[in-house]
Design a protein around this motif. Structure first.
Motif, PDB file in Angstrom:
ATOM      1  N   ALA A 130     -28.974  -6.509   9.701  1.00 22.87           N
ATOM      2  CA  ALA A 130     -27.741  -6.599  10.088  1.00 22.87           C
ATOM      3  C   ALA A 130     -27.177  -7.916  10.093  1.00 22.87           C
ATOM      4  O   ALA A 130     -26.004  -8.414   9.643  1.00 22.87           O
ATOM      5  CB  ALA A 130     -27.329  -5.821  11.290  1.00 22.87           C
ATOM      6  N   ALA A 131     -27.621  -8.876  10.787  1.00 20.62           N
ATOM      7  CA  ALA A 131     -27.427 -10.203  10.984  1.00 20.62           C
ATOM      8  C   ALA A 131     -27.451 -10.922   9.788  1.00 20.62           C
ATOM      9  O   ALA A 131     -26.399 -11.686   9.383  1.00 20.62           O
ATOM     10  CB  ALA A 131     -28.473 -10.772  11.664  1.00 20.62           C
ATOM     11  N   ALA A 132     -28.523 -10.610   8.571  1.00 12.98           N
ATOM     12  CA  ALA A 132     -28.207 -11.116   7.158  1.00 12.98           C
ATOM     13  C   ALA A 132     -27.048 -10.844   6.431  1.00 12.98           C
ATOM     14  O   ALA A 132     -26.364 -11.627   5.859  1.00 12.98           O
ATOM     15  CB  ALA A 132     -29.590 -10.962   6.454  1.00 12.98           C
ATOM     16  N   LEU A 133     -26.779  -9.202   6.689  1.00 14.17           N
ATOM     17  CA  LEU A 133     -25.804  -8.820   5.956  1.00 14.17           C
ATOM     18  C   LEU A 133     -24.249  -9.640   6.640  1.00 14.17           C
ATOM     19  O   LEU A 133     -23.610  -9.841   5.854  1.00 14.17           O
ATOM     20  CB  LEU A 133     -25.759  -7.459   6.125  1.00 14.17           C
ATOM     21  CG  LEU A 133     -24.633  -6.640   5.331  1.00 14.17           C
ATOM     22  CD1 LEU A 133     -25.118  -6.842   3.662  1.00 14.17           C
ATOM     23  CD2 LEU A 133     -24.811  -5.201   5.529  1.00 14.17           C
ATOM     24  N   GLN A 134     -24.072  -9.575   7.841  1.00 17.66           N
ATOM     25  CA  GLN A 134     -23.097 -10.211   8.455  1.00 17.66           C
ATOM     26  C   GLN A 134     -22.716 -11.788   8.135  1.00 17.66           C
ATOM     27  O   GLN A 134     -21.851 -12.162   7.812  1.00 17.66           O
ATOM     28  CB  GLN A 134     -23.282 -10.203  10.023  1.00 17.66           C
ATOM     29  CG  GLN A 134     -22.046 -10.799  10.735  1.00 17.66           C
ATOM     30  CD  GLN A 134     -22.215 -10.259  12.127  1.00 17.66           C
ATOM     31  OE1 GLN A 134     -23.087 -10.338  12.779  1.00 17.66           O
ATOM     32  NE2 GLN A 134     -20.935 -10.294  13.000  1.00 17.66           N
ATOM     33  N   LEU A 135     -24.000 -12.468   7.812  1.00 18.99           N
ATOM     34  CA  LEU A 135     -23.607 -13.898   7.667  1.00 18.99           C
ATOM     35  C   LEU A 135     -23.214 -13.961   5.866  1.00 18.99           C
ATOM     36  O   LEU A 135     -22.682 -14.586   5.550  1.00 18.99           O
ATOM     37  CB  LEU A 135     -25.220 -14.609   7.768  1.00 18.99           C
ATOM     38  CG  LEU A 135     -25.737 -15.074   8.936  1.00 18.99           C
ATOM     39  CD1 LEU A 135     -27.050 -15.475   8.703  1.00 18.99           C
ATOM     40  CD2 LEU A 135     -24.704 -16.044   9.290  1.00 18.99           C
ATOM     41  N   MET A 136     -23.897 -12.771   5.070  1.00 19.36           N
ATOM     42  CA  MET A 136     -23.463 -12.943   3.766  1.00 19.36           C
ATOM     43  C   MET A 136     -21.787 -12.445   3.603  1.00 19.36           C
ATOM     44  O   MET A 136     -21.112 -13.250   2.854  1.00 19.36           O
ATOM     45  CB  MET A 136     -23.987 -11.721   2.859  1.00 19.36           C
ATOM     46  CG  MET A 136     -25.556 -11.998   2.434  1.00 19.36           C
ATOM     47  SD  MET A 136     -26.221 -10.850   1.421  1.00 19.36           S
ATOM     48  CE  MET A 136     -26.892  -9.858   2.671  1.00 19.36           C
ATOM     49  N   PHE A 137     -21.520 -11.674   4.603  1.00 18.38           N
ATOM     50  CA  PHE A 137     -19.879 -11.436   4.533  1.00 18.38           C
ATOM     51  C   PHE A 137     -19.005 -12.494   5.276  1.00 18.38           C
ATOM     52  O   PHE A 137     -18.050 -12.910   4.753  1.00 18.38           O
ATOM     53  CB  PHE A 137     -19.632 -10.050   5.441  1.00 18.38           C
ATOM     54  CG  PHE A 137     -20.040  -8.870   4.941  1.00 18.38           C
ATOM     55  CD1 PHE A 137     -19.648  -8.673   3.486  1.00 18.38           C
ATOM     56  CD2 PHE A 137     -20.658  -7.793   5.520  1.00 18.38           C
ATOM     57  CE1 PHE A 137     -20.185  -7.439   2.962  1.00 18.38           C
ATOM     58  CE2 PHE A 137     -21.042  -6.590   5.218  1.00 18.38           C
ATOM     59  CZ  PHE A 137     -20.711  -6.483   3.814  1.00 18.38           C
TER      60      PHE A 137
END
Length: 140
Positions: A130-137
Motif C-alpha cells: 500500500a505504501a509503494a502504491l501510494q508513492l507511485m500515485f
C-alpha cells in the motif's frame, strides 16, 4: 497479459453462445488443461459451449447450490460498486473489473503452496505494498 484477457473473457455484454465459448476458451488458455467437470447455473448456452470448447468427456453439472462457492468470488467486486448504484454502461463495468482485478492481484499475498504465513507477516506485506502504491500515485 493473461489476467487481463481472462477478465475480458469473463465479462460480456451478452450472455449467449459466443460469450460462453469465449469464456471457456479464455479459462482454458489460463489453466492449459480442461477440467474433469464444470458446474454452471444452467444457462441454455453452456452445454453446447462446453462440448465444443472443452470436449464431450467433460461432466457438466447444473446446480445453484454447487455453484454458490464460485459465485462468492463476485463478492469482492460487488461491494465497491454498490455506492455507485451499478454501472451505467458495459464499458464502465469492463474498465472497473480490469482495474479491480489488477489491484486484487497486486495486494494478494504471495506464498508457496500449503505454506503457513502468519497474519502479522501478511499485514506487513499489505502495508508495504500500500505504501509503494501510494508513492507511485504521488510521483505522478
Amino acid at each position: 497479459d493473461r489476467e487481463g484477457n481472462l477478465v475480458d473473457s469473463m465479462l460480456s455484454a451478452t450472455r449467449d453462445m459466443a460469450a460462453a465459448q469465449r469464456f471457456f476458451r479464455g479459462a482454458l488458455s489460463v489453466v492449459a488443461e480442461a477440467p474433469q467437470q464444470v458446474t454452471t447455473d444452467g444457462h441454455d448456452s453452456y452445454p453446447r459451449a462446453i462440448r465444443e470448447v472443452l470436449g464431450h468427456t467433460i461432466k457438466h453439472r447444473c446446480s445453484a447450490y454447487l455453484n454458490r462457492r464460485i459465485e462468492q468470488g463476485h463478492r469482492g467486486v460487488k461491494q465497491p460498486y454498490y455506492p455507485m448504484l451499478g454501472f451505467g454502461a458495459f464499458h464502465s463495468a469492463q474498465r472497473f473489473c480490469r482495474a479491480f482485478e489488477e489491484l486484487r492481484q497486486y495486494f494478494r499475498p504471495r506464498r508457496k503452496r500449503k505454506q503457513f504465513v502468519s497474519l502479522a507477516r501478511s499485514r506487513r506485506q499489505f502495508v508495504a505494498r500500500a505504501a509503494a502504491l501510494q508513492l507511485m500515485f504521488l510521483a505522478v
